[in-house]
Design a protein around this motif. Structure first.
Motif, PDB file in Angstrom:
ATOM      1  N   MET A 144       8.350  -1.016  -2.417  1.00 49.56           N
ATOM      2  CA  MET A 144       6.847  -1.298  -1.235  1.00 49.56           C
ATOM      3  C   MET A 144       7.205  -1.638   0.070  1.00 49.56           C
ATOM      4  N   ASP A 145       8.159  -2.992   0.128  1.00 52.56           N
ATOM      5  CA  ASP A 145       9.012  -2.969   1.456  1.00 52.56           C
ATOM      6  C   ASP A 145       9.849  -1.984   2.137  1.00 52.56           C
ATOM      7  N   TYR A 146      10.215  -1.242   1.406  1.00 50.64           N
ATOM      8  CA  TYR A 146      10.710  -0.243   2.178  1.00 50.64           C
ATOM      9  C   TYR A 146      10.183   0.619   2.728  1.00 50.64           C
ATOM     10  N   SER A 147       8.872   1.373   1.634  1.00 51.64           N
ATOM     11  CA  SER A 147       7.968   1.868   1.906  1.00 51.64           C
ATOM     12  C   SER A 147       6.846   1.379   3.594  1.00 51.64           C
ATOM     13  N   CYS A 148       7.011  -0.071   3.317  1.00 51.98           N
ATOM     14  CA  CYS A 148       6.119  -0.077   4.786  1.00 51.98           C
ATOM     15  C   CYS A 148       6.788  -0.162   5.993  1.00 51.98           C
ATOM     16  N   ASN A 149       8.345  -0.741   5.795  1.00 57.62           N
ATOM     17  CA  ASN A 149       9.276  -1.036   6.631  1.00 57.62           C
ATOM     18  C   ASN A 149       8.910   1.086   7.413  1.00 57.62           C
ATOM     19  N   LEU A 150       9.533   1.347   7.177  1.00 58.94           N
ATOM     20  CA  LEU A 150       9.425   3.323   7.188  1.00 58.94           C
ATOM     21  C   LEU A 150       7.794   3.314   7.893  1.00 58.94           C
ATOM     22  N   LEU A 151       6.676   3.313   7.698  1.00 60.33           N
ATOM     23  CA  LEU A 151       6.130   3.591   7.942  1.00 60.33           C
ATOM     24  C   LEU A 151       5.519   3.080   9.493  1.00 60.33           C
ATOM     25  N   GLN A 152       6.080   1.431   9.598  1.00 56.20           N
ATOM     26  CA  GLN A 152       6.071   0.874  10.577  1.00 56.20           C
ATOM     27  C   GLN A 152       6.813   1.274  11.347  1.00 56.20           C
ATOM     28  N   HIS A 153       8.559   1.358  11.071  1.00 56.59           N
ATOM     29  CA  HIS A 153       8.993   2.423  12.258  1.00 56.59           C
ATOM     30  C   HIS A 153       9.616   3.297  12.023  1.00 56.59           C
ATOM     31  N   SER A 154       9.116   4.150  11.828  1.00 57.40           N
ATOM     32  CA  SER A 154       9.965   5.530  11.580  1.00 57.40           C
ATOM     33  C   SER A 154       8.029   6.587  12.172  1.00 57.40           C
ATOM     34  N   ASP A 155       8.615   7.777  12.430  1.00 51.00           N
ATOM     35  CA  ASP A 155       7.282   8.819  12.557  1.00 51.00           C
ATOM     36  C   ASP A 155       7.190   9.869  11.828  1.00 51.00           C
TER      37      ASP A 155
END
Length: 52
Positions: free
Chosen positions: A1-12
């Motif tokens: 889930m950390d990976y998902s959160c990172n992508l939600l924060q730093h990508s479109d």
């Protein structure tokens, strides 16, 4: 889930794309797991992060 959160924060990238990148086979399972973990949907999480 950390990976998902990172992508939600730093990508479109779309939530569906993030779901599959994180190894989930279905968007429904990803959304349910995310909701159980963070008490909000991935979409709401992304909105909250963007407001900050």
């Amino acid at each position: 889930m950390d990976y998902s959160c990172n992508l939600l924060q730093h990508s479109d990238r779309s939530i569906t794309d993030i779901c599959h990148s994180a190894g989930f086979g279905s968007l429904r399972t990803f959304n349910r797991t995310f909701l159980n973990t963070y008490k909000m949907s991935p979409r709401d999480y992304r909105k909250m992060i963007c407001e900050v």
